[in-house]
Design a protein around this motif. Sequence first.
Motif, PDB file in Angstrom:
ATOM      1  N   THR A   1       0.803  -1.221   0.000  1.00  0.00           N
ATOM      2  CA  THR A   1       0.000   0.000   0.000  1.00  0.00           C
ATOM      3  C   THR A   1       0.839   1.275   0.000  1.00  0.00           C
ATOM      4  O   THR A   1       0.293   2.363  -0.147  1.00  0.00           O
ATOM      5  N   ASP A   2       2.155   1.159   0.185  1.00  0.00           N
ATOM      6  CA  ASP A   2       3.006   2.361   0.177  1.00  0.00           C
ATOM      7  C   ASP A   2       3.721   2.443  -1.179  1.00  0.00           C
ATOM      8  O   ASP A   2       3.197   1.965  -2.180  1.00  0.00           O
ATOM      9  N   ASP A   3       4.908   3.049  -1.216  1.00  0.00           N
ATOM     10  CA  ASP A   3       5.626   3.163  -2.476  1.00  0.00           C
ATOM     11  C   ASP A   3       7.055   2.665  -2.335  1.00  0.00           C
ATOM     12  O   ASP A   3       7.413   2.036  -1.323  1.00  0.00           O
ATOM     13  N   PHE A   4       7.900   2.945  -3.323  1.00  0.00           N
ATOM     14  CA  PHE A   4       9.278   2.455  -3.339  1.00  0.00           C
ATOM     15  C   PHE A   4      10.279   3.608  -3.302  1.00  0.00           C
ATOM     16  O   PHE A   4      11.263   3.615  -4.034  1.00  0.00           O
ATOM     17  N   PHE A   5      10.010   4.576  -2.457  1.00  0.00           N
ATOM     18  CA  PHE A   5      10.952   5.669  -2.216  1.00  0.00           C
ATOM     19  C   PHE A   5      11.364   5.656  -0.751  1.00  0.00           C
ATOM     20  O   PHE A   5      10.557   5.302   0.111  1.00  0.00           O
ATOM     21  N   PRO A   6      12.595   6.076  -0.477  1.00  0.00           N
ATOM     22  CA  PRO A   6      13.650   6.336  -1.455  1.00  0.00           C
ATOM     23  C   PRO A   6      14.317   5.052  -1.907  1.00  0.00           C
ATOM     24  O   PRO A   6      14.301   4.048  -1.199  1.00  0.00           O
ATOM     25  N   TYR A   7      14.919   5.104  -3.075  1.00  0.00           N
ATOM     26  CA  TYR A   7      15.629   3.968  -3.639  1.00  0.00           C
ATOM     27  C   TYR A   7      17.110   4.059  -3.293  1.00  0.00           C
ATOM     28  O   TYR A   7      17.742   5.091  -3.501  1.00  0.00           O
ATOM     29  N   ALA A   8      17.661   2.990  -2.737  1.00  0.00           N
ATOM     30  CA  ALA A   8      19.096   2.911  -2.447  1.00  0.00           C
ATOM     31  C   ALA A   8      19.661   1.696  -3.154  1.00  0.00           C
ATOM     32  O   ALA A   8      19.100   0.603  -3.089  1.00  0.00           O
ATOM     33  N   SER A   9      20.783   1.880  -3.841  1.00  0.00           N
ATOM     34  CA  SER A   9      21.431   0.759  -4.514  1.00  0.00           C
ATOM     35  C   SER A   9      22.532   0.143  -3.659  1.00  0.00           C
ATOM     36  O   SER A   9      23.033  -0.935  -3.985  1.00  0.00           O
ATOM     37  N   ASP A  10      22.932   0.823  -2.593  1.00  0.00           N
ATOM     38  CA  ASP A  10      23.870   0.282  -1.617  1.00  0.00           C
ATOM     39  C   ASP A  10      23.748   1.139  -0.353  1.00  0.00           C
ATOM     40  O   ASP A  10      23.021   2.141  -0.348  1.00  0.00           O
ATOM     41  N   PRO A  11      24.431   0.791   0.729  1.00  0.00           N
ATOM     42  CA  PRO A  11      24.205   1.512   1.992  1.00  0.00           C
ATOM     43  C   PRO A  11      24.491   3.002   1.948  1.00  0.00           C
ATOM     44  O   PRO A  11      23.973   3.749   2.786  1.00  0.00           O
ATOM     45  N   HIS A  12      25.289   3.461   0.990  1.00  0.00           N
ATOM     46  CA  HIS A  12      25.651   4.877   0.955  1.00  0.00           C
ATOM     47  C   HIS A  12      25.192   5.581  -0.324  1.00  0.00           C
ATOM     48  O   HIS A  12      25.599   6.705  -0.583  1.00  0.00           O
ATOM     49  N   SER A  13      24.347   4.908  -1.075  1.00  0.00           N
ATOM     50  CA  SER A  13      23.886   5.482  -2.345  1.00  0.00           C
ATOM     51  C   SER A  13      22.370   5.572  -2.368  1.00  0.00           C
ATOM     52  O   SER A  13      21.683   4.677  -2.876  1.00  0.00           O
ATOM     53  N   PHE A  14      21.841   6.635  -1.788  1.00  0.00           N
ATOM     54  CA  PHE A  14      20.416   6.909  -1.852  1.00  0.00           C
ATOM     55  C   PHE A  14      20.152   7.862  -3.014  1.00  0.00           C
ATOM     56  O   PHE A  14      20.700   8.962  -3.056  1.00  0.00           O
ATOM     57  N   TRP A  15      19.301   7.412  -3.925  1.00  0.00           N
ATOM     58  CA  TRP A  15      19.021   8.187  -5.137  1.00  0.00           C
ATOM     59  C   TRP A  15      17.960   9.242  -4.816  1.00  0.00           C
ATOM     60  O   TRP A  15      16.833   9.208  -5.320  1.00  0.00           O
ATOM     61  N   THR A  16      18.354  10.190  -3.976  1.00  0.00           N
ATOM     62  CA  THR A  16      17.431  11.233  -3.541  1.00  0.00           C
ATOM     63  C   THR A  16      17.920  12.626  -3.935  1.00  0.00           C
ATOM     64  O   THR A  16      17.221  13.606  -3.689  1.00  0.00           O
ATOM     65  N   GLY A  17      19.084  12.713  -4.544  1.00  0.00           N
ATOM     66  CA  GLY A  17      19.577  14.006  -5.008  1.00  0.00           C
ATOM     67  C   GLY A  17      18.809  14.503  -6.213  1.00  0.00           C
ATOM     68  O   GLY A  17      18.562  15.705  -6.360  1.00  0.00           O
ATOM     69  N   TYR A  18      18.399  13.574  -7.099  1.00  0.00           N
ATOM     70  CA  TYR A  18      17.717  13.996  -8.325  1.00  0.00           C
ATOM     71  C   TYR A  18      16.334  14.564  -8.049  1.00  0.00           C
ATOM     72  O   TYR A  18      15.716  15.164  -8.941  1.00  0.00           O
ATOM     73  N   PHE A  19      15.843  14.412  -6.820  1.00  0.00           N
ATOM     74  CA  PHE A  19      14.581  15.069  -6.479  1.00  0.00           C
ATOM     75  C   PHE A  19      14.689  16.585  -6.660  1.00  0.00           C
ATOM     76  O   PHE A  19      13.685  17.262  -6.858  1.00  0.00           O
ATOM     77  N   THR A  20      15.934  17.116  -6.588  1.00  0.00           N
ATOM     78  CA  THR A  20      16.157  18.565  -6.702  1.00  0.00           C
ATOM     79  C   THR A  20      17.049  18.942  -7.881  1.00  0.00           C
ATOM     80  O   THR A  20      16.987  20.069  -8.355  1.00  0.00           O
ATOM     81  N   SER A  21      17.863  18.029  -8.381  1.00  0.00           N
ATOM     82  CA  SER A  21      18.855  18.359  -9.411  1.00  0.00           C
ATOM     83  C   SER A  21      18.248  19.155 -10.576  1.00  0.00           C
ATOM     84  O   SER A  21      17.142  18.875 -11.018  1.00  0.00           O
ATOM     85  N   ARG A  22      18.994  20.115 -11.075  1.00  0.00           N
ATOM     86  CA  ARG A  22      18.586  21.001 -12.165  1.00  0.00           C
ATOM     87  C   ARG A  22      17.215  21.650 -11.882  1.00  0.00           C
ATOM     88  O   ARG A  22      16.236  21.430 -12.607  1.00  0.00           O
TER      89      ARG A  22
END
Length: 1011
Positions: A362-383
């Motif tokens: 019932t929830d979603d798949f955020f945030p996405y992490a590909s490893d313990p130190h790589s959370f793909w949350t920067g692109y939420f703001t990039s450019r």
Amino acid sequence: MSRLVSAVRAHLLLPVLVVVVIVVGGSLGARLPNDPLPTCGYDSCPKSDLKKLNIHLVPHTHDDVGWLKTVDQYYFGGRMNIQVAGVQYIIDSVVDALQHDPTRKFIYVETAYLWKWWVHQSEERKEIMKKLVNEGRLEIIGGAWSMNDEAVTHYHSIIDQFTWGFRRLNDTFGSCARPKIGWQIDPFGHSREQASIFAQLGFDGMFFARLDYQDKSKRLQTKTGEFIWKGSPSLGNAANLFTSVLYNFYSAPAGFCFDILCQDTEPIVDDLDSPEYNIASKVDKFLKYAKLQATSYKTNNIILTMGEDFNYLYAGMWYTNMDKLIRYINEINGTNFNAFYSTPSCYTKAVNEANLTWSSKTDDFFPYASDPHSFWTGYFTSRPTLKFFERMGNSFLQIVKQLLVLTNQPDLDELELFREAMGIMQHHDAITGTEKQHVAADYARILHYNMKNGEKLASKALRKLSLKKDIVEPATFHSCLLLNISSCEHTTHNTTFVVTLYNPTSQPLTTYVRLPVQDHFYQVLDHSGKEIVTQIVPIPTAVLNIPGRSSEAKAELLFQAVATPALGYQSFYVSQKPNELKKVENGTTTPDEQTIDGEFYKVSIDSEGKVVVKSLKKDNEKVFKQSFHYYEGMQGNNRVYINRSSGAYIFRPKYNYTKNVSETSTYKIYKGAIVEEIHQVLSSWISQVIRIYKGKDYVEFDWLVGPIPIEDNIGKEIITKYSSNLNNNAEFLTDSNGREMLKRKLNYRPTWNITLQEKVSGNYYPITTKISIQDANTNETFSVLIDRAQGGSSLNNGEIELMLHRRLLSDDAFGVSEPLNEFAFGEGLVVRGQHYVVNGNLQNADETLLQEKELAFQSAVSPWVFITPVSQSFEKWNECYKMRSEGLVKSLPRNVRILTLEPWKDGEVLLRLEHFFEKNESKQYSVSVDIDIKELFRGFVVHSVRETTLGGNQWIEDLQRLKWQLESNEVIKAEVSSEKSESTINDKIIKHFKPMEIRTFVVKLSLETTT
């Protein structure tokens, strides 16, 4: 020698005649010469074997609509030194290869490229393509213009670009090209609203590749990688969707990529006389992989994605090897495997036929992490400037479409190109900001070009709407695309001009118009000739000094536009008062004027430079503070994940705390009849204007950030923080693509016990329009509405933080190979944007919620200002032009709006209506309503209304979706609700709308005739 190898070798030693028959006949299940042609869809699917492991080989290519190269560079094959990719050659090659064997299949996803290819083909080539589609051998999956991002896209634009992709497919290939499956294999996290949209489009399932590494590990271990995603608590079964997590990302098994790009893979060699012979070992390795994958899924079907980014430049390499693989797996006596070419829809059908029960989400798949130190949350703001430009593009596209309908214009080429440009912008490497710099510039070029063409369409439509009599040289209605930096040549260089404000919303709109002007007094007359109140406010110095800004405007003319009609406009006649030069005030900072005040809020600046906002509401006398801070971006070598850098994709602060931009600030206060403002400067690169408008229940923060300094060799990620004493117990709410709200909790995931090593970025979420916190004890709420997508969170009790801008000095090593270090006009990028802050209380939430929803929607579809320089008097203009026009007969109910109104086919229009309150969200507005479409549009006669699925590509009565069963024994019919009360009584066409429903109609209408 293993049993498998022995069997293969024995098979290969059969008489030559048998071998020849095998080669001619092709792989098992091939169509014999006299067999009837297969049909498309599920009828074209290969037969699964209930007693074997069915291996669905899905040949595919993933073709980014821009990323490392521009859209055209990818399509035509340019800049091969950047990436070996040429989409036109891929499609050519696949079409050729499919003709060699009727059992071969292929899926294609990006309609943008497919259409670009199609328009350049001969009639003979087109007929071949149609035949492949009609036989189900080339299956369209997804079908949108591009594979959209799911974090920072607005649901309005998502629906639009699917609708246009479907339209091209339907018009070109017919029903056999109608997609059944969502194929989101590359976006960097997945939203619940996307699942809901897919279900409403009529899809039977969705496949994706990227999810948090911990989540994926657990799902594969527990066989829950396939489940029913409950996309909307408001819509129930109508938004439920079968969802499958791909096992190996979207790549082929290691050692089985047979592309010219795969240099480490050996081909399958079945020549016993060759020293390269390897068929036995290849088959053995492949089946070991298949058995391993099968242990993670519930049925006796597995899907293997045989492809990768821009694969199949020479499709023959893939198919020659896969043909052999399929043949030798299936023809070995005693095998327990059944391999065949398949598609995601055929796989979904096979899984459905297993008649198992499924877990739900019932929830979603955020945030996405590909490893313990790589959370793909920067692109939420990039450019952030590109994100804002895309939002502007959506607003203007909707306005152009509405104006063409209101003036009874057909679909035009310029409008089609505008739709396509916006479809490109939704791509998961476009609006995300995860492309190379030259590609970002090309996206902006594409959008700007089509917005200028849209301006011509809008101007022509407004002339047609407004002209009272024939004029030799009718007026031109100009857009001002640089209002965001207080620049507009048409208001600055003309002493007299007409402002036409178009309202694309479904309610009369009272709003404020701000126009950059020179330092003079102005008179503004409304459509009746009445002079209205105006105010002149200086443009902040920091705005005047934005790199690249060349405007002579030093001030802004401000006035209130009251009750602009829904789907209508009103015009204002503006003239400079002669000989009345106005010197811009320097502001007031006297002791008795240290605050700005309104009916609902009082604002001041404290000694630390923080903005202090006090609510004056009787039920919510709270105080909050606003301030700017920054995270230092981590700079590592990326060789191992502990050294991951912050970059275009990844947000990884060096420390879990922020640094202050400044300990103090300077400011000036300006007060007038319409607005009171504080112009605050915190540093040479951060400033803002805080505004309170008369009668408005929000505080506006107009922030300016940049150029972010990097002389210290430190990348910085700039945030604004809103701090209150609300006790939100580490919980907060964020919107899902601008629609339903989702509850978030710090350091928590609903479906697994998370271990977080990145406490900041691991708690960041995409905010498309709104983030809120709520006091657990008092029910008081605090919300921030934003004008573009941003990353945000509530990391401390009572706080909301939003990331505004990023400038980094290292790449994060996920493919872009460039640091996120944007320049414009030779300097670091400057960004200007707005936040709207609202305090409320759940006990009196209805009107606050309505205001927030309307403000949030206006970030996607905002009123638009057109400027017409004039030399004639008001009387003369009013004699020639109608200065006010209404598009609706009457306003819609406050909880329903027109989401889409656009020219369609054969003189028809596409109408999409939306109930935008959630179930149980509001006592007053979370109720069902009836709309009479027959009496909706002023000046038109509605002849017929026929409902389609959300994407406009299938009549609603023809929709049939697969049925699924939850582990709770609840049967998921997964159909669009049939419980709608409809009627056609007394010449009315009544449609019923329940909370969160979006319904799409093809409407036949014509202009009213007067007698």
